[in-house]
Design an enzyme around this catalytic site. Structure first.
Site, PDB file in Angstrom:
ATOM      1  N   ARG A 190      34.324  45.582  41.702  1.00  0.00           N
ATOM      2  CA  ARG A 190      33.720  46.336  40.616  1.00  0.00           C
ATOM      3  C   ARG A 190      34.234  45.830  39.271  1.00  0.00           C
ATOM      4  O   ARG A 190      35.323  45.256  39.202  1.00  0.00           O
ATOM      5  CB  ARG A 190      34.091  47.816  40.796  1.00  0.00           C
ATOM      6  N   LYS A 242      46.085  50.426  47.175  1.00  0.00           N
ATOM      7  CA  LYS A 242      44.684  50.176  47.504  1.00  0.00           C
ATOM      8  C   LYS A 242      44.556  49.347  48.780  1.00  0.00           C
ATOM      9  O   LYS A 242      45.175  48.291  48.905  1.00  0.00           O
ATOM     10  CB  LYS A 242      44.016  49.434  46.334  1.00  0.00           C
ATOM     11  N   ARG A 278      43.078  55.678  36.720  1.00  0.00           N
ATOM     12  CA  ARG A 278      44.252  55.384  37.561  1.00  0.00           C
ATOM     13  C   ARG A 278      45.202  56.563  37.507  1.00  0.00           C
ATOM     14  O   ARG A 278      45.320  57.234  36.466  1.00  0.00           O
ATOM     15  CB  ARG A 278      44.930  54.082  37.151  1.00  0.00           C
TER      16      ARG A 278
HETATM   17  C1  BTN Z   1      36.311  46.764  44.426  1.00  0.00           C
HETATM   18  O1  BTN Z   1      37.389  47.082  44.902  1.00  0.00           O
HETATM   19  O2  BTN Z   1      36.139  46.679  43.199  1.00  0.00           O
HETATM   20  C2  BTN Z   1      35.158  46.487  45.351  1.00  0.00           C
HETATM   21  C3  BTN Z   1      35.467  45.386  46.345  1.00  0.00           C
HETATM   22  C4  BTN Z   1      34.280  45.089  47.238  1.00  0.00           C
HETATM   23  C5  BTN Z   1      34.513  43.862  48.076  1.00  0.00           C
HETATM   24  C6  BTN Z   1      33.398  43.653  49.076  1.00  0.00           C
HETATM   25  S1  BTN Z   1      33.801  42.388  50.242  1.00  0.00           S
HETATM   26  C7  BTN Z   1      32.163  42.379  50.816  1.00  0.00           C
HETATM   27  C8  BTN Z   1      31.279  42.498  49.607  1.00  0.00           C
HETATM   28  N1  BTN Z   1      31.035  41.197  49.025  1.00  0.00           N
HETATM   29  C9  BTN Z   1      31.575  41.090  47.818  1.00  0.00           C
HETATM   30  O3  BTN Z   1      31.545  40.073  47.094  1.00  0.00           O
HETATM   31  N2  BTN Z   1      32.178  42.243  47.471  1.00  0.00           N
HETATM   32  C10 BTN Z   1      32.049  43.238  48.504  1.00  0.00           C
END
Ligand code: BTN
Length: 266
Positions: free
Chosen positions: A66, A128, A256
């Site tokens: 994100r 996390k 956070r």
């Molecule tokens: C976050 O923590 O901000 C979201 C992480 C999301 C990661 C997943 S892995 C599968 C899918 N493909 C990506 O490029 N991102 C999501």
């Protein structure tokens, strides 16, 4: 998991058999490597491929998180992770709360000790363990959702996160990415379909039980501070501030927890 040189055994057929009755046209695809499962499904959707699909990558070379962050990880090696995206046409009356519904399906199918940090993180204790990235695209009157999930199965060696990471193996020492995927996908699809028909409101009590932030002091990325007071029926975060109760629903705001004053550092 496969041994040295052995292919990883993914439960693709079992997942397909369980999910296809709920999602006609559903397919399961496992790729050894891709830039990002989300990027790939968004590309395919823009090219007109709008069928429901589960796309799993054993390795992402440009995984995304994100707010433009990166998400790295591979299934094999010392720090295994699970990375996949579920793509499907979706038409909920209101999209707010979808990432909370997805997170709830993930933690509920994995372990009672896992918590959700609004709006899209999976946490273990104060670290996390996973994240969710949801993107949508409209093609020929169809809104297609790509729901990406990344989970640390083992402990990542290095990370650009501000907080230390956590891994599922701290709770489930024998966890392997294929088994975790097998546990997750059917509950996830059911949850997404429930959300599409009834929205977030019926899931609010279950979210409350997994809410990492409730009652804690939080700092928003816009500088606002206050005490987290759960979420409303649309999934917006409620924060009790000096100016009163604020609702936070913007995807651009991150939150956070403030350091726990009771915690001691040695
Ligand atoms: C976050 O923590 O901000 C979201 C992480 C999301 C990661 C997943 S892995 C599968 C899918 N493909 C990506 O490029 N991102 C999501």
């Amino acid at each position: 998991m496969g041994g040295v040189g052995q292919p990883i055994q993914w439960p693709a057929e079992a997942i397909w058999e369980a999910v296809a009755p709920l999602l006609p046209g559903f397919t399961v695809e496992v790729l050894p490597e891709i830039d990002s499962t989300n990027t790939e499904l968004m590309r395919r959707a823009r090219a007109g491929q709008l069928e429901p699909i589960l796309l799993v990558a054993e390795r992402q070379t440009a995984g995304r998180g994100r707010l433009g962050r990166t998400w790295s990880g591979a299934t094999e090696g010392d720090n295994p992770s699970l990375t996949f995206s579920l793509g499907l046409p979706l038409a909920p009356p209101d999209w707010s709360g979808l990432s909370l519904a997805v997170g709830l399906a993930v933690v509920s199918s994995l372990h009672p000790d896992l918590r959700l940090k609004w709006p899209n993180d999976i946490w273990l204790q104060d670290r996390k363990m996973g994240g969710i990235l949801i993107e949508t695209v409209s093609v020929s009157e169809v809104r297609y959702a790509v729901i990406g999930v990344g989970i640390n199965i083992g402990m990542p060696a290095k990370t650009d996160l501000r907080t230390a990471p956590a891994a599922l193996r701290e709770l489930l020492p024998d966890a392997q990415a294929p088994d975790v995927l097998g546990r997750l996908v059917l509950p996830l699809v059911r949850q997404v379909q429930l959300f599409a028909s009834e929205g977030f409101a019926p899931l609010r009590p279950a979210y409350h039980a997994r809410d990492l932030l409730y009652g804690r002091e939080v700092v928003c990325s816009d500088g606002m501070t206050g005490t987290a007071r759960g979420v409303d029926a649309s999934g917006a975060l409620l924060v009790h501030t000096a100016q009163g109760l604020k609702k936070i629903s913007s995807a651009e705001v991150s939150v956070r927890p403030q350091a726990d004053p009771r915690a001691s550092s040695l």
